[in-house]
Design an enzyme around this catalytic site. Structure first.
Site, short mmCIF file in Angstrom:
data_model
loop_
_atom_site.label_atom_id
_atom_site.label_comp_id
_atom_site.label_asym_id
_atom_site.label_seq_id
_atom_site.Cartn_x
_atom_site.Cartn_y
_atom_site.Cartn_z
N GLU A 163 0.85 -1.20 0.00
CA GLU A 163 0.00 0.00 0.00
C GLU A 163 0.88 1.25 0.00
O GLU A 163 2.00 1.25 0.51
CB GLU A 163 -0.92 0.01 1.23
CG GLU A 163 -2.01 -1.04 1.19
CD GLU A 163 -2.97 -0.93 2.36
OE1 GLU A 163 -4.18 -1.09 2.15
OE2 GLU A 163 -2.49 -0.69 3.49
N GLU A 168 -4.43 1.10 -2.37
CA GLU A 168 -5.13 0.72 -1.15
C GLU A 168 -5.68 -0.69 -1.32
O GLU A 168 -6.33 -0.99 -2.33
CB GLU A 168 -6.28 1.69 -0.87
CG GLU A 168 -7.09 1.36 0.36
CD GLU A 168 -6.37 1.69 1.66
OE1 GLU A 168 -6.68 1.04 2.68
OE2 GLU A 168 -5.50 2.60 1.65
#
Length: 511
Positions: A163, A168
């Site tokens: 990430e 994400e």
């Protein structure tokens, strides 16, 4: 019973929060809150939950700078909240706002942007700054591109990127997939789009392991769910926006365990917005009420749309063709609804303009316009004796045949004149002089005119101090203050008085 009381308390807290925010953004005012019979403000103060709400509303300032509290007892007890206009804090937002409804990316997480961060996003997008991806982001974009070329992903495989600002991961391998998707799709799309873009990947946990999601769902249903949700994003275009119909690419890849179907991995790639992308309208309100309800128990706060909120927050200057002829007066901490003030170049400062209109007010009483005052005394022989009973030795008096007309309210044929008195160590007072017997219509005229005048001094004149205008009625053939009508006496805090001659001069700059 306890549940009912709690719900009622929550409703009251929500209403007070909206109403106080609306008053802060609309020039200030008074809010009357019904309280229980045993309530004693001098002993109990205000509830802790209300204190918390007020602190959230006030941006980097103390609550007492904007709010004063007292109690009034009639047949019903009331908590009175005196609210001063919001004045833009130094390097602060122009509007009082609880939350903006707009997200930004903060390293590897999203966050609701505060008002100043939204202004920073606006500035960057207005300047159309070139996007420079970091080495990590460039690498991740390349790897994701290669993943999208594959026919499927393998259950349990570990992706070789983590990430970041650009990526994400969300697992969602458990139940209630569509509900979980709805919780994250718009906030993360807003966060990525308002910054440098990014990719939301659903079906991968935060250890980079492919888990898959929606094993019992149809791919088409997942696509429909996501696309329908994204339709409700709110976009506010800036002046130099290049509108794009497609701001994202949605790709859903199969996940397989050997030869068995094990759900999907959803890739939502979001491009940087040319504009601002809001998940919802900001929690910011203005006053939506008629002036004949200026002392109200039930305000009607109106929530600002994202478009209106941005328009007030991000104010445009003059057209380039006018910049050579006019210059902007520097007014510290302008109220939210106040427009910028421009004068012809070379005219002078605000203080110099005030001196040209009111001379240099010192230890005498200044009456303006003096010619109108002399005309009114000639037309009404008893007027001078009547006014001599109320006029002090110092301060300023501004005379009008009808202050109501001056502030765009209805005129009253029974009005001889209106006199605004600004005197040190006293409240600003509007004396309405009536010719015949005072009626209920005259009573309403005086309070509506006083309230409208106060709002103009704030929202047009840009006065940011604690301000009230007390309405009083005079009759040419009666003693001062005598009337068959009266209104509920509201005693303003002493901080609403004009403390000295300097404060009088400061208010005169708003005329």
């Amino acid at each position: 019973m306890k549940k009912v009381i709690k719900e009622e308390t929550n409703r009251q807290r929500e209403y007070i929060r909206k109403a106080v925010c609306a008053l802060l953004n609309s020039g200030g005012g008074i809010l009357l809150i019904e309280s229980h019979e045993d309530f004693d403000f001098s002993k109990d103060g205000i509830r802790q939950d209300l204190e918390d709400e007020f602190r959230k509303l006030i941006y980097k300032s103390t609550v007492q700078e904007y709010c004063d509290f007292s109690q009034k007892e009639t047949k019903q007890k009331y908590l009175i909240i005196f609210v001063k206009t919001w004045g833009t804090p130094k390097n602060g937002p122009r509007l009082c706002t609880l939350d903006t409804g707009l997200y930004i990316r903060n390293l590897s997480s999203k966050k609701m942007a505060d008002a100043m961060q939204v202004m920073d996003v606006i500035e960057k997008k207005s300047e159309r700054r070139r996007i420079c991806y970091s080495t990590l982001e460039s690498y991740q974009r390349s790897v994701i591109k290669s993943l999208l070329k594959r026919d499927y992903l393998c259950l349990g495989e570990i992706l070789d990127f983590t990430e970041s600002c650009y990526v994400e991961f969300k697992d969602f391998s458990t139940d209630n997939l569509q509900r979980r998707i709805k919780e994250v799709i718009k906030p993360y799309t807003s966060a990525f789009g308002n910054c440098n873009g990014g990719c939301l990947i659903i079906g991968v946990d935060d250890k980079r392991i492919v888990k898959g999601c929606g094993r019992d769902s149809k791919k088409s249903n997942l696509e429909t769910c996501i696309k329908e949700d994204l339709k409700s994003l709110i976009f506010v275009h800036l002046n130099n926006c290049e509108s794009k119909n497609e701001f994202y690419t949605l790709t859903i890849k199969d996940v397989r365990d050997e030869k068995n179907h094990s759900g999907y991995v959803i890739f939502l790639q979001v491009e940087p917005f040319c504009c601002l992308g809001f998940v919802k309208d900001p929690q910011s309100w203005i006053l939506d009420t008629e002036l004949d309800n200026c002392l109200v128990k039930h305000l009607h706060p109106k929530q600002l749309t994202a478009s209106k909120w941005v328009k007030i927050m991000f104010e445009q200057g003059l057209e380039p063709s006018l910049e050579l002829q006019f210059e902007r007066l520097a007014i510290e901490g302008r109220p939210p609804l106040a427009k910028p003030v421009y004068v012809k170049k070379g005219v002078g400062t605000l203080l110099e303009l005030q001196h040209s209109l009111f001379n240099n007010i010192e230890d005498t009483l200044t009456i303006k316009p003096d010619k109108l005052y002399e005309d009114l005394k000639a037309e009404n022989p008893d007027l001078e004796d009547l006014l001599n009973t109320i006029l002090p030795n110092t301060g300023a008096v501004i005379v009008s045949r009808s202050w109501a007309v001056d502030v765009e309210q209805k005129s009253n044929p029974n009005v001889v004149c209106d006199i605004l008195l600004l005197s040190p160590n006293d409240y600003p007072t509007l004396y309405c002089v009536f010719n015949a017997e005072v009626t209920k219509e005259d009573f309403n005229y005086s309070r509506i005119t006083a309230f409208a005048l106060k709002q103009k001094l704030v929202n047009i004149g840009c006065y940011t101090g604690k301000l009230c205008v007390i309405p009083k009625m005079l009759h040419l053939n009666a003693k001062p203050g005598k009337s068959s009508f009266s209104w509920p006496e509201i005693t303003y805090p002493r901080r609403y008085k004009l403390h000295d001659l300097g404060t009088v001069k400061e208010l005169l700059q708003s005329q």
